[in-house]
Design a protein around this motif. Structure first.
Motif, PDB file in Angstrom:
ATOM      1  N   ASP A   1       0.818  -1.230   0.000  1.00  0.00           N
ATOM      2  CA  ASP A   1       0.000   0.000   0.000  1.00  0.00           C
ATOM      3  C   ASP A   1       0.846   1.273   0.000  1.00  0.00           C
ATOM      4  O   ASP A   1       0.328   2.369  -0.172  1.00  0.00           O
ATOM      5  CB  ASP A   1      -0.919   0.032   1.232  1.00  0.00           C
ATOM      6  CG  ASP A   1      -1.999  -1.037   1.140  1.00  0.00           C
ATOM      7  OD1 ASP A   1      -2.110  -1.667   0.077  1.00  0.00           O
ATOM      8  OD2 ASP A   1      -2.712  -1.236   2.141  1.00  0.00           O
ATOM      9  N   ARG A   2       2.127   1.134   0.216  1.00  0.00           N
ATOM     10  CA  ARG A   2       2.971   2.333   0.404  1.00  0.00           C
ATOM     11  C   ARG A   2       3.031   3.191  -0.849  1.00  0.00           C
ATOM     12  O   ARG A   2       2.940   4.434  -0.770  1.00  0.00           O
ATOM     13  CB  ARG A   2       4.383   1.927   0.825  1.00  0.00           C
ATOM     14  CG  ARG A   2       4.409   1.338   2.205  1.00  0.00           C
ATOM     15  CD  ARG A   2       5.770   0.807   2.544  1.00  0.00           C
ATOM     16  NE  ARG A   2       6.754   1.850   2.674  1.00  0.00           N
ATOM     17  CZ  ARG A   2       7.653   1.910   3.649  1.00  0.00           C
ATOM     18  NH1 ARG A   2       7.646   0.987   4.577  1.00  0.00           N
ATOM     19  NH2 ARG A   2       8.533   2.872   3.693  1.00  0.00           N
ATOM     20  N   GLN A   3       3.145   2.561  -1.974  1.00  0.00           N
ATOM     21  CA  GLN A   3       3.264   3.311  -3.225  1.00  0.00           C
ATOM     22  C   GLN A   3       2.029   4.194  -3.432  1.00  0.00           C
ATOM     23  O   GLN A   3       2.125   5.352  -3.846  1.00  0.00           O
ATOM     24  CB  GLN A   3       3.433   2.340  -4.397  1.00  0.00           C
ATOM     25  CG  GLN A   3       3.580   3.038  -5.750  1.00  0.00           C
ATOM     26  CD  GLN A   3       4.773   3.993  -5.762  1.00  0.00           C
ATOM     27  OE1 GLN A   3       5.882   3.612  -5.374  1.00  0.00           O
ATOM     28  NE2 GLN A   3       4.534   5.242  -6.155  1.00  0.00           N
ATOM     29  N   ARG A   4       0.867   3.609  -3.069  1.00  0.00           N
ATOM     30  CA  ARG A   4      -0.388   4.351  -3.240  1.00  0.00           C
ATOM     31  C   ARG A   4      -0.396   5.610  -2.363  1.00  0.00           C
ATOM     32  O   ARG A   4      -0.806   6.680  -2.787  1.00  0.00           O
ATOM     33  CB  ARG A   4      -1.548   3.421  -2.851  1.00  0.00           C
ATOM     34  CG  ARG A   4      -2.912   3.881  -3.264  1.00  0.00           C
ATOM     35  CD  ARG A   4      -3.825   2.696  -3.576  1.00  0.00           C
ATOM     36  NE  ARG A   4      -3.613   1.564  -2.680  1.00  0.00           N
ATOM     37  CZ  ARG A   4      -4.190   1.436  -1.472  1.00  0.00           C
ATOM     38  NH1 ARG A   4      -4.999   2.371  -1.054  1.00  0.00           N
ATOM     39  NH2 ARG A   4      -3.957   0.364  -0.735  1.00  0.00           N
ATOM     40  N   ILE A   5       0.127   5.462  -1.170  1.00  0.00           N
ATOM     41  CA  ILE A   5       0.165   6.615  -0.251  1.00  0.00           C
ATOM     42  C   ILE A   5       1.126   7.677  -0.782  1.00  0.00           C
ATOM     43  O   ILE A   5       0.797   8.873  -0.828  1.00  0.00           O
ATOM     44  CB  ILE A   5       0.624   6.158   1.149  1.00  0.00           C
ATOM     45  CG1 ILE A   5      -0.354   5.119   1.705  1.00  0.00           C
ATOM     46  CG2 ILE A   5       0.733   7.343   2.087  1.00  0.00           C
ATOM     47  CD1 ILE A   5       0.160   4.418   2.948  1.00  0.00           C
TER      48      ILE A   5
END
Ligand SMILES: Nc1nc2c(ncn2[C@@H]2O[C@H](COP(=O)(O)OP(=O)(O)OP(=O)(O)O)[C@@H](O)[C@H]2O)c(=O)[nH]1
Length: 636
Positions: free
Chosen positions: A393-397
């Motif tokens: 999920d980090r990339q999305r954040i």
């Protein structure tokens, strides 16, 4: 309080120092004045001693000759040059003792010596006369004394008798000299030295009285004498001389009108020729002014000023501290209110760095529920948001934050966090980047809200649309979707699959015999057995009632092969369903009718495929049930 204390101490110190230095300077002035009085007393004593020495010289003159002539006396006195060497002396004379029996002889002798008018005064018959015979300088007011019988005056006689009896100089009490005129009358006194016949002083009093020849003596006008002694030396000191005790009647001399409020007064007894004077020295304004020191007053004024300044400084400082304290209290209240507000928000309020791993500067208590880590762990750097965000999920954040930075907007992103206890939380984060005026991005301020329940609810709703609620198998809609995907895949890679339509035989009897719940249980068990009979990637769906469909993908490169393999799996399913079902206390044996059809790249419609499988199933029903019937699919 401290200011008043400092003021009190300052005032006490100032007054104390003022008193100390006042006393110090007063004592110093008093000491100086005492020294001055002592010096004056010594001057007076030495001068009187000098006068006495003159008389001793005169007495010696008489002792050295049987008769001292007037001329000899004159020469003796003139040689002393008293006017210059010992000013203040009115004269130096000789008084001869004349018994009444020798009075006429005495008068005759003096008159014969050139003074025909000579007489003894005051008039009157007395047993013994002490007539002034010689008095130098024999001129002026001294002439009035010529022939004066000093024995007639009790004051003089007392001194003369004392001189006679002791053989020593004797000072008379206060008197008025016969030399006085009507103007400038001054108190006077005399000093006598006895002259005995035979030239030496007899031993006893009687012998002395018997041998008394006369007296050398000096009369003094007090004012004249004292002025000559003190006029220059004691200009700034008042002096009063008293014959005996201090009283107006005994006043011999006063240098001026004595002021009653003299700051310094010294009284000295002065012993002169067997008589005691009292000298009272008083400071004059000139002395007090000369010895006045302004230092104590300056110290007092300075001390008072300093105390007031200190008082002001401390007061101002105290007020300043009070204001600071009040401001700090207000600030603390505001901070507490703000903290309460932040902590009360149903979510996590945070401030963190703008880049991964998003090191936290501030975070509210609720972060513990999401991560299992305390706010202190975050703010101390022992934990960061990045530690808990799922890597996928980090990339999305990061993208959401970057987009918000570029567009100067807030961002909103949903992602998952894994708490320390392993639980996954879906969160929704809304935040904004704090950007300075020069465009530097400093930090993120935002709120994280736990949306796990909402996500679960959304999943449930989504499942309701695609899942059969009884068996949790995909429903008709889901199946059709999967069928379309399967057909598309088949067209893409040319592989063939099969579709099985499974309908239980006489299922109505199960409901009727064992009840609807038992029927549900049997349906669930059928679903389980169906799934066991197929591969992981195959789809088992329930269309409704006792109808199930099994989608078998990629069974072969042609329809025949796929249909054949599908028929084999259908048989496997039929056998599985034929196994008895435990329905409470009862055992029930169930049979299915299964229609099998293959599909391939040539099949366009999922619905048509489903109808074909259904048709195959009806063939099985029609052929006697508990069997599988196949209808080949379109070749393509
Ligand atoms: N227990 C239970 N029964 C259901 C459910 N849905 C449908 N039924 C019943 O299943 C039965 C299906 O009957 P049908 O397929 O028409 O007839 P059948 O008794 O199976 O006979 P054949 O199909 O001709 O062999 C009906 O009586 C329905 O009421 C369900 O969810 N649970």
């Amino acid at each position: 309080m401290a200011a008043w204390l400092a003021l009190a101490i300052g005032l006490a110190l100032s007054i104390g120092l003022w008193q100390f230095f006042n006393n110090h300077f007063a004592n110093r002035a008093q000491e100086q004045f005492a020294n001055r009085a002592e010096a004056a007393r010594n001057v007076l004593l030495s001068r009187m001693d000098a006068y006495t020495q003159v008389l001793r010289g005169g007495a010696a003159l008489f002792a050295a000759s049987t008769a001292v002539s007037r001329e000899e006396w004159h020469d003796y006195v003139a040689s002393l040059n008293l006017a210059d060497s010992l000013p203040g002396i009115q004269g130096t004379g000789f008084a001869e003792m004349v018994p009444a029996a020798q009075l006429q002889e005495h008068l005759a002798a003096v008159r014969a010596a050139g003074f025909p008018d000579y007489r003894i005064h005051p008039p009157g018959e007395r047993a013994l006369y002490a007539s002034i015979l010689y008095l130098e300088p024999f001129s002026g007011r001294n002439l009035q004394a010529f022939g004066y019988d000093m024995y007639a005056d009790p004051v003089r006689r007392e001194a003369m008798q004392r001189a006679c009896d002791t053989g020593r100089p004797a000072l008379s009490g206060k008197t008025t000299l016969v030399q006085e005129t009507s103007t400038d009358v001054q108190p006077g006194f005399l000093i006598y030295l006895p002259v005995y016949r035979g030239g030496r002083t007899p031993n006893g009093v009687d012998e002395r009285r018997a041998a008394l020849r006369g007296f050398v003596y000096s009369p003094f006008r007090s004012d004249d004498m004292m002025r000559s002694i003190f006029a220059t030396d004691l200009a700034d000191t008042g002096i009063e001389l008293f014959d005996g005790s201090i009283s107006a009647g005994n006043l011999l001399y006063a240098s001026g009108t004595p002021s009653g409020d003299a700051r310094h007064v010294v009284v000295h007894p002065i012993e002169i020729a067997g008589r005691q004077w009292l000298a009272r020295f008083s400071s004059t304004r000139a002395f007090e002014t000369a010895n006045f020191s302004a230092e104590p007053d300056l110290i007092l004024i300075g001390g008072l000023a300093l105390s007031l300044m200190l008082f002001s400084v401390i007061s101002i400082n105290a007020r300043h501290r009070q204001r600071l304290y009040a401001a700090a209290t207000r600030l603390a209240q505001t901070r507490d209110e703000f903290r309460t507000l932040v902590e009360n928000i149903p979510g996590v309020v945070f401030r963190c760095e703008i880049e991964a791993p998003w090191v936290v500067m501030h975070v509210s208590q609720n972060i513990a529920a999401l991560t299992g880590a305390t706010p202190d762990e975050f703010t101390s750097g022992h934990a960061s948001f990045g530690d808990f965000i799922l890597p996928e999920d980090r990339q999305r954040i990061e993208s959401a934050i970057e987009a918000a930075y570029q567009q100067h907007t807030a961002y909103e992103v949903e992602y998952r966090m894994r708490a320390r206890d392993g639980r996954i939380h879906w969160v929704s984060e809304r935040g904004r980047i704090y950007v300075t005026e020069d465009g530097s991005a400093l930090w993120l301020d935002g709120v994280i809200i736990d949306v796990t329940e909402r996500k679960a609810a959304e999943d449930a709703i989504r499942n309701l649309a695609f899942v059969d609620t009884l068996t949790h198998l995909p429903n008709r809609r889901f199946l059709l979707d999967r069928l379309r995907q399967g057909l598309a895949g088949s067209r893409r890679h040319g592989r063939h699959g099969a579709l099985l339509f499974v309908d239980l035989d006489h299922f109505k009897q199960v409901n009727d015999t064992y009840g609807h719940e038992a029927g549900d249980k049997l349906l669930c068990e059928v679903a389980r057995r169906l799934k066991q009979c197929v591969r992981e990637g195959d789809t088992v769906a329930r269309l409704g009632g006792d109808e199930f469909v099994v989608l078998l993908e990629e069974l072969g490169d042609n329809g025949g092969e796929a249909c054949e393999k599908g028929a084999l799996i259908a048989e496997k399913i039929r056998s599985a369903i034929n196994a008895p079902f435990e329905l409470g206390d009862a055992r029930h044996t169930c049979t299915p009718s299964i229609g099998v059809t293959g599909y391939g790249p040539g099949d366009e419609s999922a619905e048509a495929l489903l109808r074909r499988a259904d048709a195959a199933m009806y063939c099985a029903k029609a052929s006697g049930r508990n069997r599988c019937e196949a209808i080949d699919g379109a070749e393509g």
